[in-house]
Every structure is written in C-alpha cells, then in structure tokens.
Design an enzyme around this catalytic site. Structure first.
Site, short mmCIF file in Angstrom:
data_model
loop_
_atom_site.label_atom_id
_atom_site.label_comp_id
_atom_site.label_asym_id
_atom_site.label_seq_id
_atom_site.Cartn_x
_atom_site.Cartn_y
_atom_site.Cartn_z
N ASP A 29 14.54 6.21 6.30
CA ASP A 29 14.58 7.37 7.19
C ASP A 29 15.95 8.03 6.98
O ASP A 29 17.03 7.49 7.27
CB ASP A 29 14.72 6.51 8.56
CG ASP A 29 14.97 7.50 9.77
OD1 ASP A 29 14.79 8.91 9.48
OD2 ASP A 29 15.29 7.12 10.77
N ASP B 194 15.66 9.92 12.43
CA ASP B 194 15.05 10.22 13.73
C ASP B 194 14.16 8.89 13.92
O ASP B 194 13.30 8.93 14.79
CB ASP B 194 13.94 11.27 13.13
CG ASP B 194 13.08 11.02 12.37
OD1 ASP B 194 13.14 10.12 11.57
OD2 ASP B 194 12.18 12.02 12.27
N ASP C 53 10.80 8.73 5.76
CA ASP C 53 10.37 10.15 5.43
C ASP C 53 10.38 10.10 3.79
O ASP C 53 10.76 9.28 3.11
CB ASP C 53 11.19 11.16 6.03
CG ASP C 53 12.64 10.76 5.85
OD1 ASP C 53 13.07 10.54 4.91
OD2 ASP C 53 13.35 10.90 6.93
N ASP D 117 -3.45 7.26 -0.58
CA ASP D 117 -4.46 6.58 0.28
C ASP D 117 -5.61 7.66 0.71
O ASP D 117 -5.07 8.72 1.12
CB ASP D 117 -3.71 6.02 1.45
CG ASP D 117 -4.14 4.74 1.98
OD1 ASP D 117 -5.52 4.65 2.11
OD2 ASP D 117 -3.35 3.92 2.21
N ASP E 290 -9.60 3.63 1.58
CA ASP E 290 -9.79 2.93 2.84
C ASP E 290 -11.17 2.57 3.28
O ASP E 290 -11.94 3.33 3.40
CB ASP E 290 -9.12 3.70 3.84
CG ASP E 290 -8.77 3.00 5.33
OD1 ASP E 290 -7.87 2.21 5.19
OD2 ASP E 290 -9.34 3.33 6.15
N GLU F 62 -10.53 -0.41 -0.86
CA GLU F 62 -10.42 -1.59 0.13
C GLU F 62 -11.60 -1.66 0.61
O GLU F 62 -12.07 -0.51 1.42
CB GLU F 62 -9.32 -0.93 0.98
CG GLU F 62 -8.60 -2.18 1.93
CD GLU F 62 -9.19 -2.04 3.18
OE1 GLU F 62 -8.59 -2.85 4.24
OE2 GLU F 62 -9.68 -0.82 3.63
N HIS G 133 0.30 -3.54 4.24
CA HIS G 133 0.57 -3.27 5.81
C HIS G 133 -0.29 -3.82 6.65
O HIS G 133 -0.05 -3.53 7.77
CB HIS G 133 0.50 -1.84 5.64
CG HIS G 133 -0.74 -1.22 5.52
ND1 HIS G 133 -1.34 -1.26 4.37
CD2 HIS G 133 -1.58 -0.64 6.53
CE1 HIS G 133 -2.71 -0.77 4.52
NE2 HIS G 133 -2.75 -0.35 5.63
N ASP G 134 -1.44 -4.74 6.37
CA ASP G 134 -2.36 -5.04 7.15
C ASP G 134 -2.25 -6.61 7.45
O ASP G 134 -2.77 -7.26 8.09
CB ASP G 134 -3.70 -4.80 6.95
CG ASP G 134 -4.02 -3.49 6.87
OD1 ASP G 134 -3.38 -2.80 7.74
OD2 ASP G 134 -5.06 -2.96 6.21
C1 NOJ Z 1 -7.68 -0.33 6.54
C2 NOJ Z 1 -6.12 0.17 6.69
O1 NOJ Z 1 -5.58 -0.66 5.66
C3 NOJ Z 1 -5.78 -0.32 8.02
O2 NOJ Z 1 -4.58 -0.15 8.38
C4 NOJ Z 1 -6.48 0.70 8.80
O3 NOJ Z 1 -6.34 0.24 10.36
C5 NOJ Z 1 -8.27 0.72 8.65
N1 NOJ Z 1 -8.43 0.49 7.35
C6 NOJ Z 1 -8.94 1.79 9.38
O4 NOJ Z 1 -8.73 3.09 8.75
#
Ligand code: NOJ
Length: 563
Positions: free
Chosen positions: A21, A25, A29, A98, A206, A261, A332-333
């Site tokens: 950051d 804020d 970024d 992405d 995605d 993905e 990130h998931d």
């Molecule tokens: C997969 C993404 O990695 C995830 O973070 C997102 O919530 C879902 N697809 C829906 O877009």
C-alpha cells in the site's frame, strides 16, 4: 508465433489488495507493486499473475468486474498500469491478467442496462428466466431451476418487481454472462485483444468451465448432490467450442499463455482443454491435492498423504506428452500451506515450507507461487467473524448456523480453518508498523499478529530463509531441462509418510524424496538408482550423503541427481 515460453516460466501471483500500500489508504496499489518488483524478480519469478485490477465494487474483491478495460482507482490509473508493464518488461517479467468472464458485477453497465430496459440488447447478455408458480394454489414464485450457487443458496436472484430471475453461480452481485449470445463473445474477444495489445502475455481464466450451460435449463433431480445443477453448468456442451473461438480469434494471434481455473473438471474434458491438438487452453489448475485434509474446504478430515500425492502426481502422468501442467500450493482462495496438512507450524514452519516447495515444484509443470508463500506466511489467529472480510466466509457461516443448526462457536471454528481470508492478510514485509504494508492506516484486512516474527526482512536475514531456499529451487526449476521437461515416475504411492518420484529426460534422472511427517521416517531409495552415482542437488537439512536406507528428519526433502 507461439514460443511456449510458459513451459520454462515461474509465475508469482500478486493479490493487489494485500501486496503493498504505497499511499497509506489501507489497500494495496499499483505503485506499491512496482516498488516490490525487484523482490519478485530476485526470487526467481519470470512472470506475474495479477488478481483482478479492474474497476469493481468488490463484492468478491475484484472477481466482480464492472469495467474490463479500466483500472480500479483504488489501485491506481491506467498510466500506473502502463508504468507497471514497463517496469516488468525492464526486468524480464511477463504479465498475466486475471479474466473473470463467467460473470460480471451487477454494477457493470451491461447488467444495469439489462435490468433497466426489457428491450435492451443487453438483456440477452445475461441468463434471465421467468420463475415458476408453485404451491397448491400456485401462488408461490420459485426460481426457474433448483440450482445452487457455489457461494450457497439459490443460484437465481429475483428481479425486483417482476416474476423474473437472473442466474448467478456465485454471489447475487455476480450475474452469469450468456455465452450463447455471439455479441457477448464478441465483447470478450475485444477485451482480450485490448489487453494483449497492451503487451500482456496471457490470462488466467476464472472458473472457465462454467461458461457453457445445458439448454433448456432444467432442475437437477439427483437426490444427494451437495451443489445442485453442476451437471448442467460444469464442462457444458459448448465449452470446447467457446475456448477454441477465443483461441482462434484472439489468443493465437499473439504469443500468449492461458491457464484455466476450473470447477472440478471431468478428467476427459480436462485433457482436451489442454491438449496441444485441440487449440483451447495451454494449462489448467489442478487442486485435488489440496483436498487431502478437508471436505468441501471447511470440513476438516485427517491429512492423508496418499490423497495429496495422487492429486499432485496424477495430472503429471495424465497430461505428459499431450499438454502442459501447473503446480500450485497456495493462492488467494486457500489457507496457507504451512498451517495445514497436519503440520506443527510452530515447530516445523521452515522445514515444512521448504519441504512443500521442493516436493511440489520439482514436479512436471509450471510453478505458481502465491505472495507470502516464499517466506512461509501462516494462517492468522482470527478471533471473530467480524475479522473475516471474504463474503464466502459469511455465506457459509450463515448456512451452517441457519440451515444446518450448527452452534456459532463450532461453525466459526470450521470457517476459520478453511477461510480464504488467511491468504488475504497483507503481505508481511518487515517488523515495523503494519508489517511495512503501509505507514499506519488501518489495512482493509487485519494483519497477521505474527508479523514481527514472520516477515520478508527477517526471513532474508535468517540462517533458515524460506525465500533463499525458493531462490535455489527456482533456479534449478528454470534452468535444468530434466526438472522442466522430465517425465514423472512415482514410487511407493501408498506410503503414508514418504513422497518420492523421479523425473527423467534425455537420459538424465532426478529423484525427489521427502518425509511428509513430524517424525523421523525411514526412506528407501529405489533399487534402480545406483547409489554411488547419486549427487545431492538441494536439501532443506544439512545432509551430504545418501544411503539406500535413510532416516529422514521431520519434513526433510532432498533432490538428487543421478550422475
Ligand atoms: C475463483 C476465484 O479465484 C475466486 O476468488 C472467486 O471468488 C470465484 N472464482 C468467483 O469469481
């Protein structure tokens, strides 16, 4: 001309909200990212995948796009992005964007138009259907089908003041696009070309295998399926055609790379998506091994190494010679890898982080490293639901405590274990205020309280540096042709503690062996490896001799070469 550069690449994933950051804020970024490009480069990455940077109301933190051709002001401007591209180019780092094309945000102008005017051409950009009148008196309006969203609840949202619903396979604020409509596909081609013309080198798509639905839409009559409707929206009938169209009309005109993905793809379809002949995608992600310690993410189960190994190795056997593979531990998931798989994180964080890296990324495929993984960042000690920002944590908690009558405390314990929030706490750069993420403003997502112990500065200064181990590992991974192209053969797949496989290419062999446990464990080098000719190339302990039968230390991992 396709150069297949991705086969020798190492990709680093940046989650922009939480990386750096620069303007204090509370949110990461683009100028912040630019200030850390040397750090990414020095690690050994050759490409960066940016989680969405586009304009978004952030219901799902960027995975709900309101303008595919503009940078969200909270991250910066298009000029900042151009500078980011330039700074990446100077360092030989490629950029992967992405692409969230299964759905848009409900704030996208297309969707707003679609709702505003029944005769708008944008209406057919989405999947809108009349509800059904049910009940004895036919006075109850129910959704067009019984499908459930991946984020819990019905996959249909009623349009206010009408008897119509729109489909959303994720949050209600993420309406699904109608890929059947050629105008939608034209828009998508245009978006891809916009970014390719800017010089990006590829895309992460995605949940790509949900683009095609089975028509006419119908109920899922299976009595037991947890998520209703999947046979009608996963790997749908036009999937291959849609991918091929994107490839023919946009991707193949550039030296681009794609990684899809997916939502649990059927293996046959998976092979076709990435087969070199079919001209669809270059790679997909496979997350099967990440299910080795849980059911449906939030329900814990004892870690089973056999499941991990099967998930990691099987795609390497299945796709070798036909397409290309990817290797993933975190994103990130998912929760942090050193805080799962039965690992005693306090005791073995360094050993486990380096072990996991070696046994995962020495496989066949392009490594994807998620920010913070390279310093062994751990899960957070979240104390209440209010500290969790991911809407999915809340959707699932509400379902558990509501529909499933699970007491709040137990539900929170499950959420805390599987939450995506663990991966989304700000990057821990140093021991100063807010871990050096910014200069003091409250971050959008709370910092992990262990940041004074675990941070990049401290890691780099330490004897046991995870980052420096990654550097050595990635150097081998990028330059050793056997590590890049070699065929994988697994040994002892039923062993519950030892993971072992070889990689063979043009007469050279590498052997990867590791003890996936917190106890010393016997490891037997396969007979066909001549011991006298083995040479240790990398290890996370001080071992300098190899024996046929060895006691491996907890989370010890070794890479040998047969000379
Ligand atoms: C997969 C993404 O990695 C995830 O973070 C997102 O919530 C879902 N697809 C829906 O877009």
């Amino acid at each position: 001309m396709k150069t297949n550069w991705y086969k020798e690449a190492v990709v680093y994933q940046v989650y922009p909200f939480s990386f750096m950051d620069s303007d204090n804020d509370g949110m990461g970024d683009i100028p912040g990212i630019i200030s850390k490009l040397d750090y990414i480069k020095d690690l050994g990455a050759t490409a960066i995948w940016f989680s969405p940077l586009y304009v978004s109301p952030c219901r799902d933190y960027g995975y709900d796009v309101a303008d595919y051709k503009a940078i969200d002001p909270k991250f910066g401007t298009m000029e900042d992005f151009d500078r980011l591209m330039e700074e990446c180019r100077k360092r030989g780092l490629r950029v992967i964007m992405d692409m969230v094309l299964n759905h848009t945000s409900d704030q996208h102008p297309w969707f707003r138009e679609a709702l505003k005017d029944k005769n708008s051409p944008y209406r057919d950009y989405y999947i809108i259907r009349k509800g059904r009148w049910a009940g004895r008196k036919k006075n109850k309006l129910i959704p067009p089908t019984n499908w459930t969203s991946s984020f819990t609840g019905s996959a249909w949202q009623r349009i206010d003041g009408t008897d119509e619903f729109y489909l959303h396979l994720f949050a209600p604020e993420q309406p699904d696009l109608n890929w059947e409509n050629p105008a939608v596909r034209d828009e998508i081609i245009d978006i891809l070309k916009f970014w390719l013309d800017k010089g990006v080198s590829g895309f992460r798509f995605d949940v790509f295998n949900m683009y095609s639905k089975v028509y006419p839409l119908r109920d899922d009559r299976s009595p037991v399926r947890f998520q209703k409707g999947t046979p009608y929206y996963v790997d749908g009938p036009r999937m291959h055609e849609f991918l091929k169209e994107m490839n023919d009309r946009a991707l193949s005109l550039y030296d681009s790379y794609t990684v899809g993905e997916s939502y649990i793809p059927d293996p046959e379809h998976a092979s076709r998506y990435i087969s070199e002949e079919s001209g669809e995608l270059d790679t997909i992600f496979d997350f099967e091994h990440l299910n080795a310690d849980n059911n449906l993410k939030f329900m814990p189960k004892p870690f089973d190494l056999r499941v991990f190994k099967k998930g990691l190795i099987e795609p390497q056997l299945r796709h070798h010679g036909r397409g290309w593979n990817t290797l993933v531990l975190e994103n990130h998931d998912n929760p942090r890898s050193v805080s799962r798989f039965g690992i005693n994180t306090k005791k073995y964080r360094y050993e486990a982080a380096t072990f996991l890296a070696l046994v995962t990324f020495m496989g066949w495929g392009t490594p994807f490293i998620y920010q913070g993984e390279e310093i062994g960042m751990t899960n957070s000690d979240f104390r209440s639901m209010s500290q969790l920002k991911d809407p999915v944590s809340h959707f699932v908690y509400d379902m558990m405590t509501g529909q499933l009558h699970i007491p709040g405390k137990a539900a929170f314990a499950m959420i805390r274990r599987g939450a995506r929030d663990h991966a989304r706490t700000p990057m821990q750069w140093d021991g100063s205020v807010n871990a050096g993420f910014n200069t003091g403003a409250e971050p959008w997502q709370c910092i992990n309280s262990n940041y004074r112990d675990i941070n990049a500065e401290k890691d780099l200064a330490s004897e046991k540096s995870v980052y420096r181990f990654y550097q050595k590992l990635l150097e081998i991974k990028k330059t050793d042709k056997t590590a890049i192209y070699g065929e994988t053969i697994e040994y002892d797949p039923d062993n519950r503690k030892i993971i072992m496989y070889s990689r063979t290419y043009e007469g050279r062999r590498l052997l990867i062996a590791g003890n996936f446990s917190g106890k010393k464990t016997e490891c037997i080098i396969p007979d066909d490896f001549a011991l006298t000719e083995l040479n240790i190339k990398l290890t996370n302990y001080d071992r300098n001799r190899v024996e046929r039968v060895m006691e491996l230390e907890p989370y010890e991992a070794i890479l040998f070469e047969e000379m």
